[in-house]
Design a protein around this motif. Sequence first.
Motif, PDB file in Angstrom:
ATOM      1  N   VAL A   1     107.237  26.637  19.425  1.00 55.01           N
ATOM      2  CA  VAL A   1     106.899  25.805  18.263  1.00 55.01           C
ATOM      3  C   VAL A   1     107.220  24.330  18.486  1.00 55.01           C
ATOM      4  CG1 VAL A   1     107.169  27.697  16.601  1.00 55.01           C
ATOM      5  CG2 VAL A   1     109.159  26.300  17.219  1.00 55.01           C
ATOM      6  N   GLU A   2     107.695  23.976  19.672  1.00 55.53           N
ATOM      7  CA  GLU A   2     108.150  22.603  19.909  1.00 55.53           C
ATOM      8  C   GLU A   2     106.996  21.609  19.878  1.00 55.53           C
ATOM      9  OE1 GLU A   2     110.989  20.116  23.017  1.00 55.53           O
ATOM     10  OE2 GLU A   2     110.073  22.000  23.672  1.00 55.53           O
ATOM     11  N   VAL A   3     107.238  20.465  19.232  1.00 61.16           N
ATOM     12  CA  VAL A   3     106.287  19.361  19.211  1.00 61.16           C
ATOM     13  C   VAL A   3     107.045  18.078  19.534  1.00 61.16           C
ATOM     14  CG1 VAL A   3     104.667  20.417  17.597  1.00 61.16           C
ATOM     15  CG2 VAL A   3     106.607  19.106  16.716  1.00 61.16           C
ATOM     16  N   GLU A   4     106.303  17.067  19.961  1.00 64.64           N
ATOM     17  CA  GLU A   4     106.944  15.813  20.356  1.00 64.64           C
ATOM     18  C   GLU A   4     107.504  15.049  19.169  1.00 64.64           C
ATOM     19  OE1 GLU A   4     104.618  13.361  22.864  1.00 64.64           O
ATOM     20  OE2 GLU A   4     104.385  14.849  24.441  1.00 64.64           O
ATOM     21  N   SER A   5     106.830  15.097  18.037  1.00 71.61           N
ATOM     22  CA  SER A   5     107.286  14.356  16.862  1.00 71.61           C
ATOM     23  C   SER A   5     106.787  15.040  15.609  1.00 71.61           C
ATOM     24  CB  SER A   5     106.795  12.905  16.918  1.00 71.61           C
ATOM     25  OG  SER A   5     105.375  12.874  16.929  1.00 71.61           O
ATOM     26  N   GLY A   6     107.331  14.598  14.467  1.00 76.66           N
ATOM     27  CA  GLY A   6     106.950  15.193  13.200  1.00 76.66           C
ATOM     28  C   GLY A   6     107.573  16.568  13.035  1.00 76.66           C
ATOM     29  N   GLY A   7     107.025  17.350  12.158  1.00 77.58           N
ATOM     30  CA  GLY A   7     107.471  18.727  12.008  1.00 77.58           C
ATOM     31  C   GLY A   7     108.867  18.852  11.421  1.00 77.58           C
ATOM     32  N   TYR A   8     109.598  19.854  11.920  1.00 71.66           N
ATOM     33  CA  TYR A   8     110.893  20.231  11.356  1.00 71.66           C
ATOM     34  C   TYR A   8     111.976  20.182  12.436  1.00 71.66           C
ATOM     35  CZ  TYR A   8     107.469  22.109   8.086  1.00 71.66           C
ATOM     36  OH  TYR A   8     106.398  22.227   7.227  1.00 71.66           O
ATOM     37  N   PRO A   9     113.221  19.995  12.030  1.00 73.20           N
ATOM     38  CA  PRO A   9     114.288  19.913  13.036  1.00 73.20           C
ATOM     39  C   PRO A   9     114.541  21.244  13.725  1.00 73.20           C
ATOM     40  CG  PRO A   9     115.226  19.923  10.829  1.00 73.20           C
ATOM     41  CD  PRO A   9     113.735  19.800  10.657  1.00 73.20           C
ATOM     42  N   VAL A  10     114.779  21.167  15.042  1.00 73.26           N
ATOM     43  CA  VAL A  10     115.258  22.320  15.805  1.00 73.26           C
ATOM     44  C   VAL A  10     116.752  22.105  16.015  1.00 73.26           C
ATOM     45  CG1 VAL A  10     115.111  23.630  17.952  1.00 73.26           C
ATOM     46  CG2 VAL A  10     113.043  22.607  16.963  1.00 73.26           C
ATOM     47  N   ILE A  11     117.550  23.075  15.572  1.00 75.06           N
ATOM     48  CA  ILE A  11     118.999  22.905  15.559  1.00 75.06           C
ATOM     49  C   ILE A  11     119.643  23.772  16.632  1.00 75.06           C
ATOM     50  CG2 ILE A  11     121.076  22.943  14.138  1.00 75.06           C
ATOM     51  CD1 ILE A  11     118.921  21.081  13.074  1.00 75.06           C
ATOM     52  N   GLY A  12     120.488  23.126  17.454  1.00 73.04           N
ATOM     53  CA  GLY A  12     121.332  23.831  18.406  1.00 73.04           C
ATOM     54  C   GLY A  12     122.781  23.625  18.032  1.00 73.04           C
ATOM     55  N   SER A  13     123.686  24.015  18.911  1.00 76.94           N
ATOM     56  CA  SER A  13     125.116  23.923  18.589  1.00 76.94           C
ATOM     57  C   SER A  13     125.581  22.482  18.396  1.00 76.94           C
ATOM     58  CB  SER A  13     125.949  24.594  19.681  1.00 76.94           C
ATOM     59  OG  SER A  13     125.694  23.989  20.942  1.00 76.94           O
ATOM     60  N   GLY A  14     124.850  21.522  18.981  1.00 81.16           N
ATOM     61  CA  GLY A  14     125.220  20.118  18.828  1.00 81.16           C
ATOM     62  C   GLY A  14     124.452  19.401  17.742  1.00 81.16           C
ATOM     63  N   GLY A  15     123.649  20.140  16.969  1.00 79.24           N
ATOM     64  CA  GLY A  15     122.833  19.535  15.926  1.00 79.24           C
ATOM     65  C   GLY A  15     121.371  19.482  16.331  1.00 79.24           C
TER      66      GLY A  15
ATOM     67  N   ARG B   1     111.955  18.929  17.777  1.00 86.31           N
ATOM     68  CA  ARG B   1     111.173  19.116  16.552  1.00 86.31           C
ATOM     69  C   ARG B   1     110.248  20.304  16.725  1.00 86.31           C
ATOM     70  NH1 ARG B   1     113.415  16.422  12.469  1.00 86.31           N
ATOM     71  NH2 ARG B   1     111.415  16.472  11.336  1.00 86.31           N
ATOM     72  N   ALA B   2     109.896  20.950  15.604  1.00 86.53           N
ATOM     73  CA  ALA B   2     109.057  22.150  15.637  1.00 86.53           C
ATOM     74  C   ALA B   2     107.932  22.038  14.627  1.00 86.53           C
ATOM     75  CB  ALA B   2     109.907  23.381  15.330  1.00 86.53           C
ATOM     76  N   ASN B   3     106.808  22.720  14.896  1.00 90.35           N
ATOM     77  CA  ASN B   3     105.692  22.698  13.960  1.00 90.35           C
ATOM     78  C   ASN B   3     105.775  23.810  12.919  1.00 90.35           C
ATOM     79  OD1 ASN B   3     104.938  25.031  15.314  1.00 90.35           O
ATOM     80  ND2 ASN B   3     103.306  24.039  16.490  1.00 90.35           N
ATOM     81  N   ASP B   4     106.881  24.561  12.944  1.00 91.20           N
ATOM     82  CA  ASP B   4     107.104  25.644  11.985  1.00 91.20           C
ATOM     83  C   ASP B   4     108.598  25.716  11.693  1.00 91.20           C
ATOM     84  OD1 ASP B   4     106.667  27.748  10.306  1.00 91.20           O
ATOM     85  OD2 ASP B   4     106.005  29.164  11.850  1.00 91.20           O
ATOM     86  N   PHE B   5     108.996  26.496  10.701  1.00 90.07           N
ATOM     87  CA  PHE B   5     110.413  26.655  10.411  1.00 90.07           C
ATOM     88  C   PHE B   5     110.745  28.131  10.228  1.00 90.07           C
ATOM     89  CE2 PHE B   5     108.224  25.648   6.432  1.00 90.07           C
ATOM     90  CZ  PHE B   5     108.606  26.686   5.590  1.00 90.07           C
ATOM     91  N   LEU B   6     111.981  28.471  10.533  1.00 93.61           N
ATOM     92  CA  LEU B   6     112.470  29.840  10.349  1.00 93.61           C
ATOM     93  C   LEU B   6     112.942  30.068   8.925  1.00 93.61           C
ATOM     94  CD1 LEU B   6     114.606  30.635  13.548  1.00 93.61           C
ATOM     95  CD2 LEU B   6     112.397  31.605  12.897  1.00 93.61           C
TER      96      LEU B   6
END
Length: 428
Positions: free
Chosen positions: A255-269, A273-278
């Motif tokens: 779901v990764e995109v270069e810009s826009g979309g929704y935040p992808v969160i890992g252990s460091g924050g 960015r993603a074009n979809d959300f969980l």
Amino acid sequence: MSYPAYPEYKDSGVEWLGEVPAHWDVTPVRAFVEERTAKNPSGDDENYLSLMANVGVIPYAEKGDVGNKKPDDLSKCKKVDIGDLVINSMNYGIGSYGLSGLKGVCSPVYIVLRPMEEKVLPRYALRIFENKEFQKLAQSFGQGILAHRSAIGWDDLKNIKVPMPETTEQAQFSAFLDHETARIDALVEEQQRLIALLKEKRQAVISHAVTKGLDPDVPMKDSGVEWLGEVPAHWGVPKLKHLVRIRNGRDYKIVEVESGGYPVIGSGGEFARANDFLYDGESVLLGRKGTIDKPLYINGPFWTVDTMFYTELSQRVNGRFLYYYATCFQFGQYSTNTALPSMAQEDLANIYLAVPGPPEQILIATFLDYETARIDSLVEEGRSVVRLLQERRSALISAAVTGKIDVRGWQPPEDSMLTGEASQMEVV
């Protein structure tokens, strides 16, 4: 503090240096240090030495479980003598170098240099290699993807030209820099101790608030849970699974995109960015593998990676309250014995919490938002002071070894000891 310039300067003929004191020489590095390449062919288990960034040469045993491991075969290791300058060819740019006060052997990837004492004092040679502008120039010759980890060698260093005063003047500069950098280092250490105490205080405030509440006179009861101890008598003691649903994150590459979309969160924050959300809403994220002891709070649509869990909150729990609570979990007791620290979903689900009703949870969370922000502000002030002091330290060394200041008349104060009051005045 301000220091005078030299009365007369000359063009060094070297772009990175500019003008230098008129009576100083300008010489290549090879003219005052020589490379030492002697090996340890017997493979004897001599004192194996390591470099620690911003610390210097230390026995490997003191380094702890960080960095490269001691090799099984020591026959290719380089010999190091007391007074040798040792540089990590990969990490020079991040402070991995030092003047050895020990005899032993080191990694074959280290550069070992011996100051020619008839031309340069070892302490002054160290200051030359400590000069940030010199380091930047040296690193520019390195090979590697990351600039600060570009591998350099003796061939990259030996022809760099540097200014060189007579040894009598070097001795004065060395005494001056040793004194002044020691003063700055003492102030940095003082600030770092303060920062550590503030962090401890922050966690203690959180732990007390989420397990004891805000009312010091409230009746208490035994929670029956060892790590919680006594808790307010009117609080319940449910398991986490009765408050939230724990869900698995997923691989974000699809779901990764270069810009826009929704935040992808890992252990460091957020890191992509993603074009979809969980999930869309308030959630506390908990590490599944790798960094498991850094819970995160989010409110809104997000995607989280497959090495993290996210939570769907019930109406019985406030998200901010649960986030603060999660920072107190005893993760070490549940971590699985694998190469990477891991948390099982079942273990998380069965952690006991002592919780009041939602209105009191909101009061506690609001209190902690204020208190942690106040402490975080003090921590950041301390970090700013540390950065400023470190910048001053670097600038002082650079100004001295390139001849921008004249300290030939400097004398150490009669009382060189710093007091707490004096150190605070210096910082201001």
